[in-house]
Design a protein around this motif. Structure first.
Motif, PDB file in Angstrom:
ATOM      1  N   LYS A  75       0.946  -1.207  -0.025  1.00 47.05           N
ATOM      2  CA  LYS A  75       0.016   0.006   0.032  1.00 47.05           C
ATOM      3  C   LYS A  75       0.989   1.217   0.107  1.00 47.05           C
ATOM      4  N   SER A  76       0.502   2.153  -0.557  1.00 53.47           N
ATOM      5  CA  SER A  76       1.017   3.699  -0.448  1.00 53.47           C
ATOM      6  C   SER A  76       0.993   4.218   0.792  1.00 53.47           C
ATOM      7  N   TYR A  77       1.694   5.027   1.416  1.00 51.54           N
ATOM      8  CA  TYR A  77       1.446   5.737   2.576  1.00 51.54           C
ATOM      9  C   TYR A  77       0.138   6.322   3.072  1.00 51.54           C
ATOM     10  N   ASP A  78      -0.555   6.965   2.158  1.00 56.25           N
ATOM     11  CA  ASP A  78      -1.990   7.339   2.257  1.00 56.25           C
ATOM     12  C   ASP A  78      -2.895   6.399   2.461  1.00 56.25           C
ATOM     13  N   GLN A  79      -2.753   4.985   1.468  1.00 60.34           N
ATOM     14  CA  GLN A  79      -3.516   4.135   1.753  1.00 60.34           C
ATOM     15  C   GLN A  79      -3.479   3.462   3.104  1.00 60.34           C
ATOM     16  N   LEU A  81      -2.655   5.046   5.817  1.00 58.78           N
ATOM     17  CA  LEU A  81      -3.338   5.858   6.818  1.00 58.78           C
ATOM     18  C   LEU A  81      -4.640   5.785   6.930  1.00 58.78           C
ATOM     19  N   GLU A  82      -5.436   5.477   5.585  1.00 63.51           N
ATOM     20  CA  GLU A  82      -6.744   5.345   5.660  1.00 63.51           C
ATOM     21  C   GLU A  82      -7.418   3.943   6.043  1.00 63.51           C
ATOM     22  N   ASP A  83      -6.683   3.199   6.128  1.00 60.16           N
ATOM     23  CA  ASP A  83      -6.994   1.742   6.405  1.00 60.16           C
ATOM     24  C   ASP A  83      -7.189   1.728   8.094  1.00 60.16           C
ATOM     25  N   GLU A  84      -8.500   1.748   8.470  1.00 64.48           N
ATOM     26  CA  GLU A  84      -8.929   1.941   9.753  1.00 64.48           C
ATOM     27  C   GLU A  84      -8.548   0.549  10.520  1.00 64.48           C
ATOM     28  N   SER A  85      -8.330  -0.677   9.782  1.00 67.32           N
ATOM     29  CA  SER A  85      -7.937  -2.040  10.449  1.00 67.32           C
ATOM     30  C   SER A  85      -6.651  -2.286  10.875  1.00 67.32           C
TER      31      SER A  85
END
Length: 95
Positions: A75-79, A81-85
């Motif tokens: 995943k990218s850094y942004d992805q 950070l957005e991953d709540e799990s």
């Protein structure tokens, strides 16, 4: 970048064993994507600075990567950070 410590465009090598930083190892690289990667690294001009690559340990090696399981997808850094799990399996007693 010497001011931030970030290494941009770092080639990544994903295998099923652990390598210790600074350790020397003789490898038999037979997978096309890694053969190309290491040939590109080693053919860079000798005065262009250090030759780096990143190592990611994947339990099960490249078979697990090819399985298509989402947990092995980079995943990218942004992805991330957005991953709540991302902390669901976090062990609060680890150090």
């Amino acid at each position: 970048d010497s001011s931030t410590g970030m290494v941009c465009n770092l080639p990544l090598w994903r295998v099923g064993w652990v390598e210790t930083p600074g350790r020397r190892n003789c490898l038999n690289v037979h997978e096309p994507q890694y053969t190309h990667m290491f040939e590109s690294i080693m053919s860079s001009p000798s005065g262009s600075g250090p030759r780096y690559f990143g190592h990611l340990h994947c339990p099960g090696g490249t078979k697990s990567i090819r399985s298509g399981e989402e947990r092995y997808t980079l995943k990218s850094y942004d992805q991330e950070l957005e991953d709540e799990s991302r902390f669901d399996n976090f062990n609060s007693t680890s150090t």
